[in-house]
Design a protein around this motif. Structure first.
Motif, PDB file in Angstrom:
ATOM      1  N   THR A 123       0.840  -1.192   0.000  1.00 38.87           N
ATOM      2  CA  THR A 123       0.000   0.000   0.000  1.00 38.87           C
ATOM      3  C   THR A 123       0.872   1.237   0.000  1.00 38.87           C
ATOM      4  OG1 THR A 123      -1.744   1.173   1.195  1.00 38.87           O
ATOM      5  CG2 THR A 123      -0.140  -0.054   2.520  1.00 38.87           C
ATOM      6  N   VAL A 124       0.337   2.332  -0.525  1.00 46.77           N
ATOM      7  CA  VAL A 124       1.034   3.612  -0.596  1.00 46.77           C
ATOM      8  C   VAL A 124       0.050   4.721  -0.261  1.00 46.77           C
ATOM      9  CG1 VAL A 124       2.248   5.246  -2.088  1.00 46.77           C
ATOM     10  CG2 VAL A 124       2.677   2.802  -2.321  1.00 46.77           C
ATOM     11  N   VAL A 125       0.491   5.679   0.585  1.00 47.34           N
ATOM     12  CA  VAL A 125      -0.330   6.843   0.929  1.00 47.34           C
ATOM     13  C   VAL A 125       0.559   8.078   0.964  1.00 47.34           C
ATOM     14  CG1 VAL A 125      -1.673   7.970   2.738  1.00 47.34           C
ATOM     15  CG2 VAL A 125      -2.096   5.585   2.202  1.00 47.34           C
ATOM     16  N   PRO A 126       0.318   9.068   0.119  1.00 51.67           N
ATOM     17  CA  PRO A 126       1.035  10.345   0.247  1.00 51.67           C
ATOM     18  C   PRO A 126       0.305  11.244   1.241  1.00 51.67           C
ATOM     19  CG  PRO A 126      -0.228  10.309  -1.792  1.00 51.67           C
ATOM     20  CD  PRO A 126      -0.461   8.981  -1.127  1.00 51.67           C
ATOM     21  N   ASN A 165       5.544  13.730   2.217  1.00 50.10           N
ATOM     22  CA  ASN A 165       5.962  12.364   2.489  1.00 50.10           C
ATOM     23  C   ASN A 165       5.137  11.384   1.666  1.00 50.10           C
ATOM     24  OD1 ASN A 165       7.820  13.081   4.670  1.00 50.10           O
ATOM     25  ND2 ASN A 165       5.978  13.535   5.849  1.00 50.10           N
ATOM     26  N   ILE A 166       5.769  10.292   1.305  1.00 53.92           N
ATOM     27  CA  ILE A 166       5.068   9.163   0.687  1.00 53.92           C
ATOM     28  C   ILE A 166       5.308   7.959   1.580  1.00 53.92           C
ATOM     29  CG2 ILE A 166       4.900   7.669  -1.330  1.00 53.92           C
ATOM     30  CD1 ILE A 166       5.905   9.977  -3.012  1.00 53.92           C
ATOM     31  N   TRP A 167       4.226   7.428   2.158  1.00 52.51           N
ATOM     32  CA  TRP A 167       4.310   6.282   3.062  1.00 52.51           C
ATOM     33  C   TRP A 167       4.089   5.018   2.254  1.00 52.51           C
ATOM     34  CZ3 TRP A 167       5.728   7.271   8.038  1.00 52.51           C
ATOM     35  CH2 TRP A 167       5.612   8.591   8.470  1.00 52.51           C
ATOM     36  N   LEU A 209       7.533  -0.469   7.224  1.00 55.49           N
ATOM     37  CA  LEU A 209       6.981   0.736   6.615  1.00 55.49           C
ATOM     38  C   LEU A 209       8.126   1.670   6.228  1.00 55.49           C
ATOM     39  CD1 LEU A 209       4.355   2.346   5.991  1.00 55.49           C
ATOM     40  CD2 LEU A 209       4.576   3.361   8.264  1.00 55.49           C
ATOM     41  N   ASN A 210       7.982   2.310   5.062  1.00 55.02           N
ATOM     42  CA  ASN A 210       8.995   3.238   4.575  1.00 55.02           C
ATOM     43  C   ASN A 210       8.375   4.613   4.368  1.00 55.02           C
ATOM     44  OD1 ASN A 210      11.451   1.343   3.728  1.00 55.02           O
ATOM     45  ND2 ASN A 210       9.545   0.351   3.126  1.00 55.02           N
ATOM     46  N   ARG A 211       9.167   5.629   4.673  1.00 58.05           N
ATOM     47  CA  ARG A 211       8.747   7.008   4.395  1.00 58.05           C
ATOM     48  C   ARG A 211       9.717   7.618   3.396  1.00 58.05           C
ATOM     49  NH1 ARG A 211       8.953  11.809   8.788  1.00 58.05           N
ATOM     50  NH2 ARG A 211      11.163  11.658   8.234  1.00 58.05           N
ATOM     51  N   TYR A 212       9.213   7.940   2.210  1.00 51.48           N
ATOM     52  CA  TYR A 212      10.036   8.566   1.171  1.00 51.48           C
ATOM     53  C   TYR A 212       9.827  10.071   1.232  1.00 51.48           C
ATOM     54  CZ  TYR A 212      11.617  10.060  -3.440  1.00 51.48           C
ATOM     55  OH  TYR A 212      12.248  10.711  -4.466  1.00 51.48           O
ATOM     56  N   ARG A 213      10.970  10.796   1.240  1.00 53.39           N
ATOM     57  CA  ARG A 213      10.879  12.252   1.278  1.00 53.39           C
ATOM     58  C   ARG A 213      12.102  12.846   0.594  1.00 53.39           C
ATOM     59  NH1 ARG A 213       8.250  16.166   4.122  1.00 53.39           N
ATOM     60  NH2 ARG A 213       9.357  18.156   4.312  1.00 53.39           N
ATOM     61  N   ASN A 214      11.875  13.553  -0.485  1.00 56.59           N
ATOM     62  CA  ASN A 214      12.923  14.306  -1.178  1.00 56.59           C
ATOM     63  C   ASN A 214      14.147  13.443  -1.482  1.00 56.59           C
ATOM     64  OD1 ASN A 214      13.745  16.741  -2.360  1.00 56.59           O
ATOM     65  ND2 ASN A 214      14.987  17.282  -0.591  1.00 56.59           N
ATOM     66  N   GLY A 215      13.910  12.263  -1.992  1.00 55.14           N
ATOM     67  CA  GLY A 215      15.010  11.399  -2.386  1.00 55.14           C
ATOM     68  C   GLY A 215      15.583  10.548  -1.275  1.00 55.14           C
ATOM     69  N   TYR A 242      10.632   2.263   9.150  1.00 56.77           N
ATOM     70  CA  TYR A 242      10.012   2.023  10.450  1.00 56.77           C
ATOM     71  C   TYR A 242       9.793   0.511  10.551  1.00 56.77           C
ATOM     72  CZ  TYR A 242       8.979   7.031  10.376  1.00 56.77           C
ATOM     73  OH  TYR A 242       9.078   8.398  10.318  1.00 56.77           O
ATOM     74  N   ILE A 243      10.532  -0.133  11.447  1.00 53.66           N
ATOM     75  CA  ILE A 243      10.443  -1.580  11.569  1.00 53.66           C
ATOM     76  C   ILE A 243      10.268  -1.964  13.025  1.00 53.66           C
ATOM     77  CG2 ILE A 243      11.838  -1.989   9.501  1.00 53.66           C
ATOM     78  CD1 ILE A 243      14.200  -2.569  11.330  1.00 53.66           C
ATOM     79  N   ASP A 244       9.775  -3.162  13.201  1.00 53.42           N
ATOM     80  CA  ASP A 244       9.659  -3.761  14.534  1.00 53.42           C
ATOM     81  C   ASP A 244      10.925  -4.560  14.791  1.00 53.42           C
ATOM     82  OD1 ASP A 244       9.006  -4.960  16.897  1.00 53.42           O
ATOM     83  OD2 ASP A 244       7.051  -5.721  16.244  1.00 53.42           O
ATOM     84  N   ASP A 245      11.823  -3.995  15.613  1.00 56.84           N
ATOM     85  CA  ASP A 245      13.117  -4.629  15.874  1.00 56.84           C
ATOM     86  C   ASP A 245      13.146  -5.366  17.206  1.00 56.84           C
ATOM     87  OD1 ASP A 245      12.921  -2.456  17.494  1.00 56.84           O
ATOM     88  OD2 ASP A 245      14.780  -1.486  16.822  1.00 56.84           O
ATOM     89  N   ASN A 246      11.936  -5.667  17.757  1.00 57.33           N
ATOM     90  CA  ASN A 246      11.815  -6.397  19.026  1.00 57.33           C
ATOM     91  C   ASN A 246      12.397  -5.620  20.207  1.00 57.33           C
ATOM     92  OD1 ASN A 246      10.585  -8.688  17.850  1.00 57.33           O
ATOM     93  ND2 ASN A 246      12.588  -9.471  17.212  1.00 57.33           N
ATOM     94  N   SER A 247      12.565  -4.323  20.057  1.00 59.02           N
ATOM     95  CA  SER A 247      13.030  -3.501  21.168  1.00 59.02           C
ATOM     96  C   SER A 247      11.843  -3.144  22.068  1.00 59.02           C
ATOM     97  CB  SER A 247      13.700  -2.226  20.634  1.00 59.02           C
ATOM     98  OG  SER A 247      12.753  -1.433  19.933  1.00 59.02           O
ATOM     99  N   PRO A 248      12.105  -2.635  23.280  1.00 54.87           N
ATOM    100  CA  PRO A 248      10.989  -2.254  24.160  1.00 54.87           C
ATOM    101  C   PRO A 248      10.072  -1.198  23.551  1.00 54.87           C
ATOM    102  CG  PRO A 248      13.038  -2.396  25.402  1.00 54.87           C
ATOM    103  CD  PRO A 248      13.402  -2.532  23.965  1.00 54.87           C
TER     104      PRO A 248
END
Length: 974
Positions: free
Chosen positions: A3-6, A11-13, A20-26, A31-37
């Motif tokens: 999925t994509v949402v501007p 920003n383009i999510w 999840l990725n956020r694209y902005r100006n190149g 944003y990932i779940d790295d099992n941190s608190p």
């Protein structure tokens, strides 16, 4: 890609199976779940993104539903179940997912679940229905009409060929519902009754594959993303399906035949397509096309290009031979008979053939039909060989019936007569690099310094314009009655017959590489790796960037038809660029104004309230990001940043993030303006005010403490100076007493010594002598009081000690010569008078330097010297004597008014044999001289006696100089 949402902040999510990725100006931020608190997002399999009316971003993963928090730059999970779709009403947001409906109340932020009685459907989509109802599309249970007021569910059965089969995607367009069913293609359905109105599959339509994973409305069509068959376009009005490239008039190979899981059409008509294996695509209609090795080109670097009569574009590549682009079908690739050759230049020949210039290989005539290359000799074989060996690779250009060849010499070949003509040798013809026809059978060319018109009929080269400054010519073009010139400093133009050029002022570029004029009165400019367009009638300049199809690259060549009609072609370091026309009218649009978006302090996002911020004293990095509403997310235009405060500076950057860096303490304000497409800077807007605090060593408490400390140090320094002043005063007093001692004792000596001699002859002078002797004792007491407290105490107790008068000593000094060194002439006379009766000879010297010369020349037996003398004092005289082996054996007696212990010690350290204070007793002086002479005679006797063992140098010497002298003497004798 799921999925994509501007959003409205540039920003383009982008949701994927891996976060999840956020694209902005190149730039992309993950944003990932790295099992941190505190992960940035809960769960990595993003299935759904939704931006609500309040511009809140919702994301659904395999681990639940989350809401984006701007202050934390992270997603906060609000529900543990995943959702697949959303529909917003004024009061609620209706989420559909694996467990029916989930209603979110906007007012209080609470959730409520809604389910039908008979089953728990998986809701794939929610659409507005009739009478305020909601149309729900489930995966395996058909359709539902949901009544929000009564929470009632009304099933709408689907009359499909295989009831209960799985629905993959849906879309509501013009009141009709379109559903994709697994392996069944696409159905057109009446949403109120569930009636099937139409069906399309791969066997009976233009659908490329029966599994449709995504749908989106596009103009009058419905885009269908298939599972491996690319994107198709369905026209509901006639039921026709074609591929997306065919719909857009593009070659079929211009878009991958991949599996597309997501389709979205933006408000600007751009198509966002998320694929399984090729990432995310953004398709938009532009007037620029690019062709590279991935499109069939054998080599990206293009040295030269030309058009033939059929509209084909022939490309001379740098290592890929000859390539051809066919605009009719959009194909590009190597020409027949070529592989890895370096083709430097080319031009049309006759009969549809081409004339090629190969690097270090001469000229060839190429036949596209057969792929055959025939060697073409310049003039003859011998001349052609000289041209090849000259090191020049010929450049080619055609104008009418003539082909111009520029190598070591300049030639003209007439096609109709097949004859060669050589231009006269001219300096202007060296280094020509650009050519275009003047429409009159002649050819226009330019070098670094001149623009020339070459005439084949007259075999002349006439200068049209000559550069008179340091702006060398990089490119030139002819448009109407003007010659346009590109340099390292922009562009300028000159009218025919004029020698004065007018510069076009623009901040958008500097170094120009190519110029090409089009038939619509536009001048196309490639400069600083960009493409620009100038309307000389309205004097407006605009830029074309990646969002319009032009990828930044260095352009090396360009070509167009003889009339300047589109398309225009540019070849460079990164393939072929085809310009099909101006994509928009060059006119003034609204000025875009930047606004503050976010700030990053030491890698952590900060959102200051009221746009004010105080930085910590020990910060490392501070970045401010701005947003320009209304800009294309892929458009990168310059932003001018103005930092006001201490160390103010102005920076122009293509980045939307301004790195502040380390700043001096003070208050600062960042302002920004945006460069519009016509090269005008918009108004400056305030972004952020912030303060850098003073360091700890500039705080009030530290300055107060330092002030007190400085005051204490000043007080200590004052006390120290007072003590030092007292010490200096004491030293001055000692120096004064020393000088007074010398001035008093010397006259007293002149009185005391003669008077003592006269007393023995005239007893009537005994009273006078006693008073003089008493005055001598008092003088000693007074002058020695400050430096010798013990002596002073003894004198205060009247313990005055005086030697008994035993008369003159019985010593024989007749064999000896004595030198007296004294600066006081009266005292010198006294010494001569007192010593002459007892000695062989007495001589005098007025100071130490004179005395040293006499000692070396005369070699006296004894030296009697004063201490305080000009030029050289007695101490230095003593040192010089004892350090000279030739005279170090001579005894030296210091006779001085400086009777203090320090002076006595200094005298003995200098090597003195005896030290007597003034006023002196003549008898005492004679006795000291006699003792020294007797000791010397005894030593000489012992040394000369054969019965006596010779004493060692250590036994008979008084100084190291004496010892060295005797050791040297022993070695000489032996």
């Amino acid at each position: 890609m799921s999925t994509v949402v501007p959003d409205n902040n540039g920003n383009i999510w982008i949701g994927t199976r891996f976060g999840l990725n956020r694209y902005r100006n190149g730039h992309i931020k993950r944003y990932i779940d790295d099992n941190s608190p505190s992960p940035a997002i809960t769960g990595n399999q993003v299935g759904f993104l939704y931006m609500d009316s309040q511009e809140r971003l919702w994301v659904s993963t395999d681990l639940g539903l989350s809401l984006y928090s701007e202050s934390e730059d992270a997603f906060v999970r609000t529900r543990t179940e995943a959702v697949l779709c959303a529909f917003e009403t004024p009061e609620t947001i209706c989420f559909g997912g694996y467990e029916g409906l989930l209603l979110f109340n906007k007012a209080d932020g609470t959730y409520e679940r809604k389910l039908p009685e008979e089953a728990v459907p998986v809701i794939l989509a929610i659409y507005p229905g009739a009478d305020g109802k909601l149309l729900l599309v489930s995966r395996s249970h058909g359709l539902y009409l949901y009544e929000p007021g009564s929470s009632s569910w009304q099933p709408v059965p689907l009359a499909m060929e295989a009831p209960g089969q799985m629905i993959l995607q849906s879309i509501l367009k013009d009141g009709l519902l379109y559903l994709s069913s697994y392996r069944q293609g696409v159905y057109q359905v009446n949403p109120g009754t569930g009636e099937i109105l139409a069906h399309w599959d791969a066997a009976h339509s233009g659908l490329t594959f029966d599994i449709v994973l995504s749908m989106a409305p596009f103009r009058n069509h419905i885009l269908l993303g298939t599972d491996g068959g690319g994107i198709c376009a369905l026209n509901p009005s006639d039921g026709r399906i074609q591929t997306l490239p065919a719909l857009l008039g593009l070659p079929e190979h211009s878009f991958p035949s991949s599996s597309f899981t997501f389709l979205h059409v933006g408000t600007d008509g751009s198509i966002w397509a998320g694929s399984v294996h090729h990432g995310l695509f953004c398709l938009r209609e532009t007037a620029i096309g690019s062709f590279r090795e991935t499109d069939g080109l054998s080599e990206n670097v293009i040295n030269d290009l030309c058009l033939d009569a059929d509209g084909r574009v022939w490309l001379a590549t740098d290592g890929g031979g000859l390539n051809v682009y066919r605009p009719d079908d959009g194909t590009i690739g190597p020409a027949k008979g070529f592989s890895t050759e370096i083709v430097s230049s080319l031009c049309p020949f006759s009969d549809g053939k081409l004339l090629l210039s190969a690097f270090s290989g001469g000229l060839y005539v190429y036949d596209p039909a057969s792929g055959k290359k025939t060697r073409f000799y310049i003039m003859d074989r011998e001349n052609d060989g000289k041209e090849i060996q000259s090191g020049y690779t010929p450049s080619l250009a055609r104008s009418g019936d003539y082909i111009y060849i520029f190598g070591a010499s300049t030639y003209c070949y007439q096609l109709s007569t097949r004859r060669f003509y050589r231009f006269p040798v001219q300096e202007e013809l060296q280094g020509l690099q650009g050519f275009w026809t003047d429409g009159k059978g002649g050819l226009l060319a330019f070098s670094y310094r001149q623009v020339l018109r070459l005439s084949a009929g007259r075999m002349t080269a006439d200068a049209l314009y000559t550069v008179h400054d340091s702006h060398f010519i990089n490119a030139a073009a002819r448009a109407h009655d003007y010659i346009w010139i590109g340099t390292d400093y922009g562009i300028k133009y000159v009218r025919d017959g004029s020698d004065s050029a007018t510069a076009v002022e623009t901040p958008m570029f500097n170094r120009v590489t190519q110029l090409q004029a089009s038939a619509d009165n536009l001048l196309w400019i490639t400069a600083d790796h960009g493409l620009f367009c100038y309307d000389w009638a309205r004097q407006r300049m605009e830029t074309m960037d990646e969002s319009e199809g032009f990828s930044p690259q260095e352009i090396l060549c360009s070509a167009t038809s003889a009339t300047g009609s589109y398309p225009l072609y540019f070849g460079g370091l990164d393939g072929l660029v085809a310009l099909y026309g101006s994509s928009r009218t060059l006119s003034s649009g609204p000025m875009l104004i930047p606004e503050f978006y976010e700030a990053s302090l030491d890698g952590h996002r900060v959102l200051p309230s009221g746009k004010a911020l105080t930085l910590p004293r020990d910060y490392k990095t501070f970045d401010i990001t701005v947003n320009v509403p209304g800009t294309d997310p892929f458009s990168r235009r310059p932003i001018r940043y103005s930092l006001e405060g201490r160390g103010s500076r102005v920076t122009v950057s293509y980045e939307d993030t301004f790195p502040v860096g380390m700043l001096a303490p003070g208050r600062y304000k960042l302002r920004a303006s945006y460069l519009s497409t016509d090269g005008q800077w918009g108004p400056e807007a305030d972004m952020l005010s912030f303060r850098v605090p003073e360091p700890w060593y500039r705080t009030w408490w530290f300055l107060t403490g330092m002030t007190l400390m400085v005051m204490g140090l000043l007080a200590f320094l004052l006390m120290y100076l007072i003590v030092r002043q007292r010490e200096r005063y004491a030293q001055e007093r000692v120096r004064f007493l020393t000088q007074i001692s010398h001035e008093i004792r010397t006259p007293l000596t002149l009185i005391y010594a003669p008077l003592k001699r006269f007393v023995s002859k005239d007893p009537s002078l005994e009273g006078v002598f006693r008073n003089v002797e008493k005055m001598k004792s008092i003088t000693d007491m007074v002058l020695d009081r400050e430096n010798f407290p013990a002596w002073s105490k003894a004198l205060e107790e009247n313990h005055l000690v005086s030697l008994p008068d035993e008369g003159m000593p019985e010593v024989n000094l007749k064999p000896y010569r004595i030198l007296c060194v004294e600066d006081n002439p009266e005292l010198r006379d006294l010494l001569i008078t007192e010593l002459t009766p007892y000695c062989k000879e007495v001589r005098t010297a007025c100071d130490g330097e004179a005395g040293l010369e006499v000692i070396r020349d005369w070699q006296p037996d004894v030296v009697v010297s004063d201490v305080m003398m000009p030029r050289m004092d007695g101490f230095e005289l003593c040192r010089q004597v004892k350090q000279d082996l030739s005279i170090s054996h001579i005894p030296l007696i210091l006779l001085t008014a400086r009777a203090d212990a320090a002076s006595v010690l200094t005298g003995y350290k200098a090597g003195a044999d005896s030290y007597l204070a003034k006023p002196f007793d003549t008898a005492l002086l004679l006795q000291v001289i006699g003792n020294l002479m007797q000791a010397r005679e005894k030593m000489r006797t012992r040394f000369l006696s054969p019965q006596e063992q010779a004493p060692s140098p250590e036994e008979i010497t008084f100084t190291k100089a004496d010892e060295a002298f005797l050791q040297h003497l022993n070695q000489f004798i032996e």
